[in-house]
Motif scaffolding. Structure first.
Motif, mmCIF file in Angstrom:
data_model
loop_
_atom_site.group_PDB
_atom_site.id
_atom_site.type_symbol
_atom_site.label_atom_id
_atom_site.label_comp_id
_atom_site.label_asym_id
_atom_site.label_seq_id
_atom_site.Cartn_x
_atom_site.Cartn_y
_atom_site.Cartn_z
ATOM 1 N N GLU A 13 -95.389 -63.345 -60.526
ATOM 2 C CA GLU A 13 -94.766 -62.557 -61.180
ATOM 3 C C GLU A 13 -93.843 -63.804 -62.315
ATOM 4 O OE1 GLU A 13 -95.698 -63.219 -58.007
ATOM 5 O OE2 GLU A 13 -95.534 -60.972 -57.373
ATOM 6 N N VAL A 14 -94.623 -65.281 -62.237
ATOM 7 C CA VAL A 14 -93.735 -65.474 -62.994
ATOM 8 C C VAL A 14 -94.421 -65.807 -64.257
ATOM 9 C CG1 VAL A 14 -93.529 -68.270 -63.823
ATOM 10 C CG2 VAL A 14 -92.852 -67.815 -61.288
ATOM 11 N N LYS A 15 -95.918 -65.436 -64.370
ATOM 12 C CA LYS A 15 -96.468 -65.083 -65.607
ATOM 13 C C LYS A 15 -95.573 -64.119 -65.934
ATOM 14 C CE LYS A 15 -100.663 -66.048 -63.561
ATOM 15 N NZ LYS A 15 -101.719 -66.252 -63.464
ATOM 16 N N GLU A 16 -95.561 -63.015 -65.808
ATOM 17 C CA GLU A 16 -95.452 -61.638 -66.053
ATOM 18 C C GLU A 16 -94.454 -61.639 -66.955
ATOM 19 O OE1 GLU A 16 -95.452 -58.939 -62.979
ATOM 20 O OE2 GLU A 16 -97.699 -58.841 -63.016
ATOM 21 N N LEU A 17 -92.996 -62.293 -66.801
ATOM 22 C CA LEU A 17 -92.703 -62.833 -67.422
ATOM 23 C C LEU A 17 -92.340 -63.433 -68.732
ATOM 24 C CD1 LEU A 17 -89.448 -63.571 -63.563
ATOM 25 C CD2 LEU A 17 -89.804 -61.794 -65.866
ATOM 26 N N ALA A 18 -92.997 -64.340 -68.259
ATOM 27 C CA ALA A 18 -93.726 -65.004 -69.276
ATOM 28 C C ALA A 18 -94.253 -64.628 -70.456
ATOM 29 C CB ALA A 18 -94.861 -66.863 -68.747
ATOM 30 N N TYR A 19 -95.113 -64.104 -70.351
ATOM 31 C CA TYR A 19 -95.620 -62.924 -71.190
ATOM 32 C C TYR A 19 -94.787 -62.262 -71.819
ATOM 33 C CZ TYR A 19 -100.540 -63.487 -69.105
ATOM 34 O OH TYR A 19 -101.718 -64.325 -68.253
ATOM 35 N N ALA A 20 -93.692 -61.113 -70.621
ATOM 36 C CA ALA A 20 -93.016 -60.526 -71.632
ATOM 37 C C ALA A 20 -91.583 -61.287 -72.740
ATOM 38 C CB ALA A 20 -92.235 -59.943 -70.205
ATOM 39 N N GLN A 21 -91.607 -62.645 -72.396
ATOM 40 C CA GLN A 21 -90.580 -63.329 -73.411
ATOM 41 C C GLN A 21 -91.990 -63.822 -74.644
ATOM 42 O OE1 GLN A 21 -88.477 -66.676 -71.205
ATOM 43 N NE2 GLN A 21 -88.067 -67.461 -73.022
ATOM 44 N N ILE A 22 -92.639 -64.188 -74.275
ATOM 45 C CA ILE A 22 -93.965 -64.485 -75.055
ATOM 46 C C ILE A 22 -93.894 -63.188 -76.451
ATOM 47 C CG2 ILE A 22 -96.063 -64.885 -76.672
ATOM 48 C CD1 ILE A 22 -96.400 -66.675 -73.317
ATOM 49 N N GLN A 23 -94.249 -62.209 -75.738
ATOM 50 C CA GLN A 23 -94.506 -61.023 -76.550
ATOM 51 C C GLN A 23 -92.908 -60.805 -77.472
ATOM 52 O OE1 GLN A 23 -97.051 -59.109 -77.023
ATOM 53 N NE2 GLN A 23 -96.213 -57.995 -78.477
#
Length: 592
Positions: A13-23
């Motif tokens: 869940e944390v990594k998905e939020l990080a991916y979205a913010q990076i994108q």
């Protein structure tokens, strides 16, 4: 979220939020870069050009590179968003759909072309291309130029596509259908009972068929001005069918037939009983056997034709078992004399370098002492024979009574052939020889009381002279010039002819190879000729070449100017000067 605290060991869940913010950050940076690129481009002077000027430049660039198979003219839409917008909003820029583009691009081009007229040039080699072709032909009402090709190794036939051309084509001006492999089973398919364009193609002026034949008496073809038929391998129209079709094309101006019709003397023993009147025909180009060509020429009346090009070969003895090729060539000369040569004043004869055929040109004007007239020749005939007797057989049928200028290039005429073919033409005043000039000089000996090994007459018994009207003789690139001009017998012959009132008034020699006699050897010729012009050309020192510079000009070539287009001559490596300010590379059509 603090991205510095996220690692690969963090929860999903944390990594998905990080991916979205990076994108999101990447997209924001892209927008910033795009805005900077737009600002960068606005500083260019080209941004001040009005859209209509840029559109005209794009159209000019596309026209200059229209034969570029890589279609690099589309690079103008990759420079910046402003240029891309103008390119996409210029329908005529996308109106030419050529055969070498990716078929997946055709729908995009049809959409971008809007309602403008189309040029469609596409090959049909597999069923998928057939479907694309039919999709384009559904827009036949706005197609101006239609070209369909069936290349070598095709898996399908053009017949099905052609039979679909049943809708009106009010804007169509040119129709070209080519089946390039004439030996494939479907080559030469005869299409009959066909309502082409429902008879409605009022602007159609050009029709070219290769390897395939359509009914030529269709109502849609009655107004064409240019007809070309090539390599009809099977189901060739008969001579009667062709003539009847030509009779319906009253506005025809250019006619090209290459192995395109069949003449059967058994079914048509009297080929001149009906002739098609073509009052506006200006150019006639026929490639066929001698007998078929002669029969066709009898069957068409074109009194104002300015340019005739005929390429004739030996007829098939299986079709013409009682063939006499000399009589056939003489008959061809007769029909040319009767119907196409009002006055023959200049004639040029040549042999092609390959040595397998000869050609002649005929003009109604004399030209100058170096070259024939520069105007379009009134007649050009190419013979697929290497025997000079065949050329002479054709000449027997031509009207040579008023010939004034004769140009002979690289033909091995001997003295007897010179004399028997042209010696009795009293109007012949100028002869230009490229190649061996010695045999012609020997022909001038006929009738002169001079003893040597080549003249059997005894001295003191003069005979009738040949070439009595000859006044100007020009020799060009004569390898036997040294022997000819050192021969005192030739000089004595010219002196005798001068005493009898038929001497030369002008003698020109140019492009004589190395080894030319010196001026001291050439000077005595001035005693037998009024005007002598020498070019003592030395290939090593180039001495004397300037003496001819004021009167020399190249002779007209006997080769027809087919003018094949060099499709690579407009290939230009072009790099845009500006950055691209759009980023839709994932779309395969974005570059197009």
């Amino acid at each position: 979220m603090d991205l510095t605290t996220v690692t690969c060991r963090s929860t999903i869940e944390v990594k998905e939020l990080a991916y979205a913010q990076i994108q999101n950050d990447i997209e924001a940076l892209k927008e910033s870069i795009r805005a900077l690129k737009v600002r960068h481009n606005t500083l260019s002077m080209t941004m001040l050009l009005p859209p209509e000027i840029l559109a005209a430049i794009f159209l000019w660039n596309a026209e200059m590179m229209r034969y570029d198979r890589k279609m690099r003219w589309t690079n103008v839409s990759h420079v910046c968003s402003w240029w891309r917008r103008i390119a996409l909003e210029t329908p005529s820029l996308w109106s030419r759909i050529i055969f070498n583009i990716n078929r997946n691009w055709v729908p995009a081009m049809l959409s971008r072309s809007g309602a403008t007229t189309l040029e469609f040039d596409m090959s049909v080699s597999d069923p998928k291309e057939v479907q694309v072709c039919k999709a384009v032909l559904s827009q036949i009402h706005r197609i101006r130029d239609l070209c369909m090709r069936q290349p070598f190794g095709s898996l399908t036939s053009l017949s099905g596509v052609i039979l679909g051309l049943t809708k009106p084509a009010p804007l169509l001006e040119r129709l070209l259908i080519r089946q390039e492999d004439i030996n494939m089973p479907s080559a030469g398919n005869k299409i009959s009972h066909f309502n082409l364009f429902r008879g409605c193609a009022p602007r159609l002026r050009t029709l070219e068929l290769q390897g395939i034949i359509l009914p030529l008496n269709l109502p849609a073809l009655s107004g064409i001005t240019t007809l070309t038929l090539r390599n009809i391998n099977r189901f060739k129209p008969s001579l009667n069918e062709l003539v009847e079709a030509l009779e319906s094309m009253k506005d025809l101006q250019t006619l090209t037939l290459r192995s395109a019709f069949a003449f059967d003397p058994q079914s048509d023993p009297n080929p001149s009983y009906f002739a098609a009147d073509l009052p506006y025909l200006r150019s006639l180009n026929i490639r066929s056997d001698t007998i078929s060509c002669t029969a066709l020429l009898w069957r068409i009346n074109c009194p104002h034709t300015a340019n005739q090009r005929l390429a004739v070969s030996a007829p098939d003895r299986r079709v013409f078992p009682s063939l006499n090729i000399d009589e056939a060539l003489c008959a061809l000369g007769v029909v040319l004399r009767e119907k196409y040569l009002d006055g023959l004043r200049c004639l040029s004869l040549s042999m092609r370098p390959a040595g397998y055929c000869m050609g002649l040109k005929a003009w109604g004007e004399t030209g100058n002492r170096i070259q024939p007239p520069e105007q379009v020749p009134s007649l050009m005939v190419t013979l697929a024979h290497s025997n000079l007797d065949k050329l002479c057989a054709l000449l027997l049928g031509l009207p040579l009574d008023h010939l004034e200028s004769l140009h002979v290039k690289e033909l091995p005429f001997d003295a007897t052939l010179w004399r028997t073919t042209f010696g009795d033409i009293e109007t012949l005043r100028m002869v230009h020889i490229t190649g061996f000039i010695g045999p012609f000089l020997l022909a001038l000996h006929h009738g002169c009381p001079i003893r040597d090994s080549n003249t059997p007459q005894k001295p003191g018994r003069p005979d009738k002279l040949c070439f009595q009207g000859l006044r100007i003789l020009t020799g060009e690139t004569c390898p036997d010039a040294t022997l000819a001009w050192q021969n005192n017998t030739h000089r004595a012959c010219l002196l005798e002819r001068r005493k009898r009132g038929v001497g030369l008034s002008e003698l020109y020699m140019l492009d004589i190879p190395t080894g030319t006699p010196t001026a001291a050897v050439c000077e005595p010729w001035r005693t037998v000729v009024d005007k002598v012009h020498w070019e003592l050309h030395d290939e090593t020192t180039n001495v004397g070449s300037y003496l001819w510079s004021d009167i020399h000009s190249d002779s007209a070539s006997l080769e027809p100017s087919e003018g094949e287009y060099d499709e690579d001559q407009y290939e230009v490596d072009w790099e845009p000067d500006y950055y691209s300010d759009y980023d839709d590379y994932d779309d395969p059509l974005s570059y197009f």
